[in-house]
Enzyme design. Structure first.
Site, PDB file in Angstrom:
ATOM      1  N   ARG A 241     -21.890 -48.864 -11.734  1.00  0.00           N
ATOM      2  CA  ARG A 241     -22.294 -48.768 -10.512  1.00  0.00           C
ATOM      3  C   ARG A 241     -23.852 -48.966 -10.243  1.00  0.00           C
ATOM      4  NH1 ARG A 241     -18.981 -44.520 -12.225  1.00  0.00           N
ATOM      5  NH2 ARG A 241     -17.082 -44.451 -11.394  1.00  0.00           N
TER       6      ARG A 241
ATOM      7  N   LYS B  16     -20.892 -40.786 -11.799  1.00  0.00           N
ATOM      8  CA  LYS B  16     -20.330 -40.211 -10.568  1.00  0.00           C
ATOM      9  C   LYS B  16     -19.215 -39.236 -10.729  1.00  0.00           C
ATOM     10  CE  LYS B  16     -18.163 -41.945  -6.235  1.00  0.00           C
ATOM     11  NZ  LYS B  16     -17.609 -43.021  -5.394  1.00  0.00           N
TER      12      LYS B  16
ATOM     13  N   HIS C 235     -21.975 -53.702  -4.486  1.00  0.00           N
ATOM     14  CA  HIS C 235     -20.725 -52.961  -5.106  1.00  0.00           C
ATOM     15  C   HIS C 235     -19.670 -53.771  -5.198  1.00  0.00           C
ATOM     16  CE1 HIS C 235     -18.942 -49.239  -6.251  1.00  0.00           C
ATOM     17  NE2 HIS C 235     -17.820 -49.747  -5.611  1.00  0.00           N
TER      18      HIS C 235
ATOM     19  N   ARG D  52     -19.088 -54.846  -8.940  1.00  0.00           N
ATOM     20  CA  ARG D  52     -18.330 -54.056  -9.697  1.00  0.00           C
ATOM     21  C   ARG D  52     -16.791 -54.297  -9.790  1.00  0.00           C
ATOM     22  NH1 ARG D  52     -18.039 -49.043 -12.278  1.00  0.00           N
ATOM     23  NH2 ARG D  52     -16.507 -47.317 -11.618  1.00  0.00           N
TER      24      ARG D  52
ATOM     25  N   HIS E  37     -13.481 -45.150 -14.601  1.00  0.00           N
ATOM     26  CA  HIS E  37     -12.277 -44.698 -13.641  1.00  0.00           C
ATOM     27  C   HIS E  37     -11.714 -43.443 -14.281  1.00  0.00           C
ATOM     28  CE1 HIS E  37     -13.211 -48.712 -11.608  1.00  0.00           C
ATOM     29  NE2 HIS E  37     -13.751 -47.399 -10.580  1.00  0.00           N
TER      30      HIS E  37
ATOM     31  N   TYR F  15      -9.516 -51.329  -8.058  1.00  0.00           N
ATOM     32  CA  TYR F  15     -11.037 -52.384  -8.266  1.00  0.00           C
ATOM     33  C   TYR F  15     -10.800 -53.525  -8.988  1.00  0.00           C
ATOM     34  CZ  TYR F  15     -14.526 -48.832  -6.999  1.00  0.00           C
ATOM     35  OH  TYR F  15     -15.687 -48.037  -6.306  1.00  0.00           O
TER      36      TYR F  15
END
Length: 292
Positions: free
Chosen positions: A157, A189, A244, A247, A270, A279
């Site tokens: 990230r 995160k 982003h 990613r 994740h 993703y």
């Protein structure tokens, strides 16, 4: 009262939402990983007419009206969901920790009416966009070129990249060696630290960087990275791509290389396979060769 089952509603009927939000900001928010973000949501709630109401009078219909109003104002679904999540936690905290046992949580009454998140982005680098992007970044100068390569190679990230420190690198010869193949990300995160393997391209990117005296790998802040990336994309004639999205590109490349979903999740950080799926975007053109 004689049976000992009476639950007083006095405090819930005398505490306004604004007062409860002040208490939440003082007692609960400081323990959050990003208190400044939550403080912004609290200020937003306190600016609502609903904040003048006492907690005991707030019902599910008030939440439904709030959702409808925010949607009509053009507020995104995820922002509304985060606002409701904060209020829900406030009511649960008031009920369990502040002695307001009689208080009902109005957010739970509108679970089926919460706005659904939009379909996840599936933007990937197309055709010669990667080469054009890197050429433009090189012309732009500074760290943005290596940052783009690093993002594609690690699936990190933006904030995680900006917070990198040399001391978090490790390799066969110990911390801070020039052949480091593993990076520790202590703050993420999701709140769970993780260690990620580094590709040879990622290692080469690191080896080409100068050592900063403050211990940070990069000098750019998250917002500066996004601004520089936008300028690079504009100069390269690339539309609809965000930093982003790199990613997404990285996670998809890991899957295309044969990494299992659990392995991809370990690298990207994740928590669920659903998020890995969100993703990871395969290109049909890249799968043709694997068919009989």
């Amino acid at each position: 009262m004689d049976r000992g089952v009476f639950v007083s509603r006095a405090e819930a009927e005398n505490t306004t939402l604004a007062e409860a939000l002040d208490r939440y900001l003082t007692e609960v928010t400081p323990g959050k990983r990003r208190p400044e973000n939550e403080a912004g949501f609290i200020r937003r709630w306190q600016a609502q007419p609903l904040a003048r109401r006492v907690l005991a009078t707030i019902r599910g219909k008030d939440m439904a009206a709030y959702i409808q109003q925010r949607q009509s104002d053009g507020v995104g679904a995820n922002t509304i969901r985060l606002e409701l999540a904060l209020l829900s936690h406030l009511f649960n905290t008031a009920r369990t920790a502040w002695g307001m046992e009689s208080l009902a949580n109005p957010v739970e009454a509108v679970k089926g009416q919460r706005p659904k998140l939009p379909q996840g982005r599936d933007r990937r680098l197309r055709d010669d966009e990667c080469a054009r992007l890197l050429t433009s970044a090189q012309a732009y100068g500074g760290e943005i070129g290596p940052l783009i390569t690093w993002a594609i190679e690690t699936a990190m990230r933006r904030g995680e990249i900006a917070a990198m420190r040399w001391e978090h690198l490790d390799g066969p010869s110990g911390p801070q060696c020039r052949q480091a193949r593993v990076l520790l990300i202590p703050e993420t995160k999701t709140g769970t630290p993780r260690r990620i393997p580094l590709s040879t391209a990622a290692v080469a990117t690191l080896n080409a960087l100068p050592r900063r005296p403050d211990g940070h790998v990069w000098s750019m802040r998250p917002d500066s990275i996004s601004q520089a990336f936008e300028r690079v994309c504009k100069a390269a004639g690339i539309e609809g791509l965000t930093f982003h999205d790199l990613r997404h590109e990285a996670a998809s490349r890991l899957s295309e290389k044969g990494f299992e979903a659990m392995e991809v999740a370990a690298i990207t950080g994740h928590k669920t396979m659903q998020m890995v799926k969100r993703y990871t975007h395969f290109r049909a053109e890249d799968l043709v060769g694997r068919l009989d």
